[in-house]
Design a protein around this motif. Structure first.
Motif, PDB file in Angstrom:
ATOM      1  N   VAL A  50     -33.344 -17.574 -16.845  1.00  0.00           N
ATOM      2  CA  VAL A  50     -32.160 -17.090 -16.135  1.00  0.00           C
ATOM      3  C   VAL A  50     -32.611 -16.356 -14.874  1.00  0.00           C
ATOM      4  O   VAL A  50     -33.158 -15.255 -14.946  1.00  0.00           O
ATOM      5  CB  VAL A  50     -31.319 -16.154 -17.018  1.00  0.00           C
ATOM      6  N   ALA A  51     -32.387 -16.987 -13.713  1.00  0.00           N
ATOM      7  CA  ALA A  51     -32.777 -16.377 -12.449  1.00  0.00           C
ATOM      8  C   ALA A  51     -31.691 -15.460 -11.895  1.00  0.00           C
ATOM      9  O   ALA A  51     -31.975 -14.507 -11.165  1.00  0.00           O
ATOM     10  CB  ALA A  51     -33.104 -17.463 -11.424  1.00  0.00           C
ATOM     11  N   ASP A  52     -30.435 -15.743 -12.229  1.00  0.00           N
ATOM     12  CA  ASP A  52     -29.320 -14.917 -11.769  1.00  0.00           C
ATOM     13  C   ASP A  52     -28.180 -15.071 -12.770  1.00  0.00           C
ATOM     14  O   ASP A  52     -27.992 -16.145 -13.345  1.00  0.00           O
ATOM     15  CB  ASP A  52     -28.861 -15.355 -10.365  1.00  0.00           C
ATOM     16  N   ALA A  53     -27.450 -13.987 -12.977  1.00  0.00           N
ATOM     17  CA  ALA A  53     -26.354 -14.026 -13.935  1.00  0.00           C
ATOM     18  C   ALA A  53     -25.203 -13.167 -13.440  1.00  0.00           C
ATOM     19  O   ALA A  53     -25.410 -12.109 -12.842  1.00  0.00           O
ATOM     20  CB  ALA A  53     -26.816 -13.528 -15.306  1.00  0.00           C
ATOM     21  N   ALA A  54     -23.988 -13.640 -13.675  1.00  0.00           N
ATOM     22  CA  ALA A  54     -22.779 -12.870 -13.381  1.00  0.00           C
ATOM     23  C   ALA A  54     -21.829 -13.052 -14.557  1.00  0.00           C
ATOM     24  O   ALA A  54     -21.494 -14.183 -14.915  1.00  0.00           O
ATOM     25  CB  ALA A  54     -22.127 -13.348 -12.087  1.00  0.00           C
ATOM     26  N   ILE A  55     -21.421 -11.942 -15.166  1.00  0.00           N
ATOM     27  CA  ILE A  55     -20.560 -11.965 -16.349  1.00  0.00           C
ATOM     28  C   ILE A  55     -19.379 -11.037 -16.091  1.00  0.00           C
ATOM     29  O   ILE A  55     -19.557  -9.910 -15.619  1.00  0.00           O
ATOM     30  CB  ILE A  55     -21.293 -11.464 -17.611  1.00  0.00           C
ATOM     31  N   ALA A  56     -18.168 -11.488 -16.395  1.00  0.00           N
ATOM     32  CA  ALA A  56     -16.976 -10.643 -16.241  1.00  0.00           C
ATOM     33  C   ALA A  56     -16.057 -10.832 -17.436  1.00  0.00           C
ATOM     34  O   ALA A  56     -15.955 -11.927 -17.989  1.00  0.00           O
ATOM     35  CB  ALA A  56     -16.237 -10.975 -14.949  1.00  0.00           C
ATOM     36  N   VAL A  57     -15.388  -9.745 -17.815  1.00  0.00           N
ATOM     37  CA  VAL A  57     -14.457  -9.765 -18.942  1.00  0.00           C
ATOM     38  C   VAL A  57     -13.107  -9.227 -18.488  1.00  0.00           C
ATOM     39  O   VAL A  57     -13.047  -8.222 -17.765  1.00  0.00           O
ATOM     40  CB  VAL A  57     -14.991  -8.933 -20.125  1.00  0.00           C
ATOM     41  N   GLY A  58     -12.030  -9.887 -18.882  1.00  0.00           N
ATOM     42  CA  GLY A  58     -10.683  -9.438 -18.562  1.00  0.00           C
ATOM     43  C   GLY A  58      -9.896  -9.096 -19.810  1.00  0.00           C
ATOM     44  O   GLY A  58     -10.279  -9.458 -20.929  1.00  0.00           O
ATOM     45  N   ALA A  59      -8.797  -8.381 -19.621  1.00  0.00           N
ATOM     46  CA  ALA A  59      -7.874  -7.967 -20.681  1.00  0.00           C
ATOM     47  C   ALA A  59      -8.484  -6.938 -21.626  1.00  0.00           C
ATOM     48  O   ALA A  59      -7.929  -6.685 -22.692  1.00  0.00           O
ATOM     49  CB  ALA A  59      -7.365  -9.170 -21.482  1.00  0.00           C
ATOM     50  N   CYS A  60      -9.608  -6.358 -21.252  1.00  0.00           N
ATOM     51  CA  CYS A  60     -10.240  -5.321 -22.075  1.00  0.00           C
ATOM     52  C   CYS A  60     -10.439  -4.028 -21.292  1.00  0.00           C
ATOM     53  O   CYS A  60     -11.188  -3.148 -21.726  1.00  0.00           O
ATOM     54  CB  CYS A  60     -11.577  -5.812 -22.617  1.00  0.00           C
ATOM     55  N   SER A  61      -9.813  -3.931 -20.129  1.00  0.00           N
ATOM     56  CA  SER A  61      -9.849  -2.740 -19.287  1.00  0.00           C
ATOM     57  C   SER A  61      -8.616  -2.796 -18.395  1.00  0.00           C
ATOM     58  O   SER A  61      -7.929  -3.823 -18.334  1.00  0.00           O
ATOM     59  CB  SER A  61     -11.109  -2.706 -18.410  1.00  0.00           C
ATOM     60  N   ALA A  62      -8.351  -1.710 -17.680  1.00  0.00           N
ATOM     61  CA  ALA A  62      -7.211  -1.704 -16.763  1.00  0.00           C
ATOM     62  C   ALA A  62      -7.372  -2.775 -15.692  1.00  0.00           C
ATOM     63  O   ALA A  62      -6.386  -3.322 -15.186  1.00  0.00           O
ATOM     64  CB  ALA A  62      -7.064  -0.332 -16.115  1.00  0.00           C
ATOM     65  N   VAL A  63      -8.614  -3.067 -15.332  1.00  0.00           N
ATOM     66  CA  VAL A  63      -8.924  -4.185 -14.433  1.00  0.00           C
ATOM     67  C   VAL A  63     -10.074  -4.960 -15.063  1.00  0.00           C
ATOM     68  O   VAL A  63     -10.845  -4.424 -15.860  1.00  0.00           O
ATOM     69  CB  VAL A  63      -9.320  -3.703 -13.018  1.00  0.00           C
ATOM     70  N   ALA A  64     -10.202  -6.240 -14.713  1.00  0.00           N
ATOM     71  CA  ALA A  64     -11.331  -7.027 -15.200  1.00  0.00           C
ATOM     72  C   ALA A  64     -12.629  -6.416 -14.690  1.00  0.00           C
ATOM     73  O   ALA A  64     -12.689  -5.899 -13.567  1.00  0.00           O
ATOM     74  CB  ALA A  64     -11.203  -8.471 -14.729  1.00  0.00           C
ATOM     75  N   ARG A  65     -13.681  -6.471 -15.497  1.00  0.00           N
ATOM     76  CA  ARG A  65     -14.935  -5.805 -15.160  1.00  0.00           C
ATOM     77  C   ARG A  65     -16.119  -6.768 -15.211  1.00  0.00           C
ATOM     78  O   ARG A  65     -16.228  -7.598 -16.115  1.00  0.00           O
ATOM     79  CB  ARG A  65     -15.215  -4.664 -16.144  1.00  0.00           C
ATOM     80  N   ARG A  66     -17.022  -6.640 -14.240  1.00  0.00           N
ATOM     81  CA  ARG A  66     -18.331  -7.256 -14.326  1.00  0.00           C
ATOM     82  C   ARG A  66     -19.163  -6.461 -15.321  1.00  0.00           C
ATOM     83  O   ARG A  66     -19.105  -5.232 -15.355  1.00  0.00           O
ATOM     84  CB  ARG A  66     -19.005  -7.263 -12.967  1.00  0.00           C
ATOM     85  N   LEU A  67     -19.958  -7.144 -16.136  1.00  0.00           N
ATOM     86  CA  LEU A  67     -20.784  -6.482 -17.141  1.00  0.00           C
ATOM     87  C   LEU A  67     -22.221  -6.412 -16.648  1.00  0.00           C
ATOM     88  O   LEU A  67     -23.062  -7.261 -16.956  1.00  0.00           O
ATOM     89  CB  LEU A  67     -20.712  -7.235 -18.467  1.00  0.00           C
ATOM     90  N   ALA A  68     -22.510  -5.375 -15.871  1.00  0.00           N
ATOM     91  CA  ALA A  68     -23.839  -5.225 -15.284  1.00  0.00           C
ATOM     92  C   ALA A  68     -24.909  -5.115 -16.359  1.00  0.00           C
ATOM     93  O   ALA A  68     -26.027  -5.629 -16.200  1.00  0.00           O
ATOM     94  CB  ALA A  68     -23.873  -4.000 -14.370  1.00  0.00           C
ATOM     95  N   GLY A  69     -24.569  -4.439 -17.470  1.00  0.00           N
ATOM     96  CA  GLY A  69     -25.550  -4.290 -18.536  1.00  0.00           C
ATOM     97  C   GLY A  69     -25.927  -5.612 -19.161  1.00  0.00           C
ATOM     98  O   GLY A  69     -27.096  -5.879 -19.430  1.00  0.00           O
ATOM     99  N   VAL A  70     -24.934  -6.464 -19.405  1.00  0.00           N
ATOM    100  CA  VAL A  70     -25.199  -7.784 -19.974  1.00  0.00           C
ATOM    101  C   VAL A  70     -25.967  -8.646 -18.980  1.00  0.00           C
ATOM    102  O   VAL A  70     -26.901  -9.366 -19.354  1.00  0.00           O
ATOM    103  CB  VAL A  70     -23.887  -8.475 -20.396  1.00  0.00           C
ATOM    104  N   GLU A  71     -25.577  -8.587 -17.720  1.00  0.00           N
ATOM    105  CA  GLU A  71     -26.276  -9.367 -16.697  1.00  0.00           C
ATOM    106  C   GLU A  71     -27.754  -9.010 -16.653  1.00  0.00           C
ATOM    107  O   GLU A  71     -28.618  -9.883 -16.552  1.00  0.00           O
ATOM    108  CB  GLU A  71     -25.613  -9.129 -15.340  1.00  0.00           C
ATOM    109  N   ALA A  72     -28.040  -7.704 -16.746  1.00  0.00           N
ATOM    110  CA  ALA A  72     -29.428  -7.258 -16.683  1.00  0.00           C
ATOM    111  C   ALA A  72     -30.190  -7.580 -17.960  1.00  0.00           C
ATOM    112  O   ALA A  72     -31.413  -7.717 -17.935  1.00  0.00           O
ATOM    113  CB  ALA A  72     -29.472  -5.754 -16.417  1.00  0.00           C
ATOM    114  N   ALA A  73     -29.464  -7.689 -19.072  1.00  0.00           N
ATOM    115  CA  ALA A  73     -30.123  -7.856 -20.370  1.00  0.00           C
ATOM    116  C   ALA A  73     -30.152  -9.295 -20.857  1.00  0.00           C
ATOM    117  O   ALA A  73     -30.520  -9.545 -22.000  1.00  0.00           O
ATOM    118  CB  ALA A  73     -29.417  -6.984 -21.411  1.00  0.00           C
ATOM    119  N   LEU A  74     -29.795 -10.255 -20.015  1.00  0.00           N
ATOM    120  CA  LEU A  74     -29.733 -11.635 -20.483  1.00  0.00           C
ATOM    121  C   LEU A  74     -31.089 -12.165 -20.927  1.00  0.00           C
ATOM    122  O   LEU A  74     -31.166 -13.127 -21.685  1.00  0.00           O
ATOM    123  CB  LEU A  74     -29.137 -12.548 -19.405  1.00  0.00           C
TER     124      LEU A  74
END
Length: 276
Positions: A202-226
Motif C-alpha cells: 500500500v503506497a497511498d491510502a484514503a479512508i472515509a466513513v459517513g453517518a458516524c459523525s456530524a460530518v463524514a470523516r477521513r480516518l487518518a489513523g486507519v490510513e497510517a496503520a494499513l
C-alpha cells in the motif's frame, strides 16, 4: 412579496444572489420533501436552466464535476478507477428516479451526516468551487461541510463545481453502505476507500466513513496503520450517535467492519478476505 427566478446564465444567477437572499433549487429531491405542505416564505432561485453547470470535464490538473451534474451522469461517465467508490455511492442515492435528477452539489449543500456522496468524494480529496458576483474561492470538502445541515456557503454564493485533483484520482476505490434494507434507505454507516498498490504494498491510502459523525470523516489513523491491520487500527475520528437505525456502539462496530470490506474491495480481494 416572494420572488421566483430562473436565470439562464451563471452571471445572471450570481447577480441575483448579490442583491437578495434566495433558496437555491436544483434537482429538488431534498428541497421539496423539506418544504412539505408549508407555504413558501423564501425567494426561490431555480438554477435548472444553467446548462453550464452540468457535466464532467477533464483538465490538465483536475476532474471538474459541474454543480448540476446528476448521479446518473456520474455513473454513466467514463472515469478512472479512483472514482469507482463515487459511482457506487451514486447508485445508492435514493432510487433511480432520484438519481436521474438529484445533483452532486445538492447532496453536499444539504450537509446531511448520511449523505452518500461525501465519503467517496473525500477519499479523492475533492474541493468545492464557490462563486459570487465578486469572487471565486475553493474549499476542501472538509472545510465546506461544517456540521449537520451547516456549510460554509455565504448568502451571495453558489456552488458551481466540485474539483478533484488528478494527483488524487489514482489507484482504485470502493464504497460500502450499511442500511436497514437494500433500497431507499438512510445509511447506518458507510465507508469509502481508495488505495494505491505498488509491488503488492500500500503506497497511498484514503479512508472515509459517513453517518458516524456530524460530518463524514477521513480516518487518518486507519490510513497510517494499513500496513498493520484495519481491525485493530484506531478510529478515534468518529463520534457515532444512537438513533432509531442503530446504537452508537453498533455503529462503531459496523463502521470498522465496512471499512474492512471497502479496503478489500478496493484491493480487489473481495469481501470476506482479511485486510492487512
Amino acid at each position: 412579496m416572494i420572488r421566483y427566478a430562473k436565470p439562464t446564465t451563471v452571471d445572471e444567477a450570481l447577480a441575483l444572489l448579490g442583491e437578495d437572499r434566495w433558496r437555491i433549487l436544483a434537482g429538488g429531491t431534498d428541497f421539496y420533501p423539506a418544504q412539505g405542505a408549508k407555504p413558501f416564505r423564501d425567494n426561490i432561485l431555480d438554477i435548472n436552466g444553467l446548462a453550464a453547470l452540468r457535466g464532467i470535464a477533464e483538465t490538465d490538473d483536475y476532474w471538474r464535476i459541474g454543480a448540476r451534474t446528476t448521479w446518473t451522469d456520474v455513473v454513466r461517465h467514463k472515469l478512472p478507477r479512483a472514482f469507482d467508490a463515487l459511482k457506487a455511492a451514486a447508485c445508492e442515492v435514493g432510487s433511480v428516479q432520484i438519481q436521474n435528477v438529484a445533483s452532486v452539489a445538492g447532496n453536499l449543500c444539504n450537509a446531511s451526516p448520511a449523505a452518500d456522496g461525501v465519503p467517496a468524494l473525500q477519499v479523492v480529496d475533492a474541493e468545492v468551487e464557490l462563486r459570487s458576483a465578486k469572487a471565486t474561492r475553493y474549499l476542501p470538502l472538509g472545510g465546506f461541510i461544517l456540521g449537520n445541515r451547516r456549510t460554509a456557503l455565504q448568502p451571495d454564493e453558489m456552488v458551481t463545481a466540485i474539483r478533484v485533483p488528478k494527483r488524487s484520482a489514482v489507484g482504485s476505490s470502493a464504497f460500502v453502505k450499511l442500511g436497514a434494507r437494500r433500497y431507499l434507505v438512510i445509511s447506518i454507516a458507510m465507508a469509502a476507500a481508495r488505495l494505491v498498490i505498488e509491488d503488492g504494498v500500500v503506497a497511498d491510502a484514503a479512508i472515509a466513513v459517513g453517518a458516524c459523525s456530524a460530518v463524514a470523516r477521513r480516518l487518518a489513523g486507519v490510513e497510517a496503520a494499513l500496513a498493520d491491520a484495519v481491525l485493530s487500527a484506531p478510529i478515534d475520528e468518529l463520534s457515532p450517535i444512537a438513533d432509531v437505525r442503530g446504537s452508537a456502539e453498533y455503529r462503531e462496530h459496523a463502521a470498522r467492519e465496512i471499512v474492512v470490506r471497502a479496503v478489500c474491495a478496493a484491493t480487489s480481494l473481495g469481501e470476506g478476505k482479511v485486510a492487512a
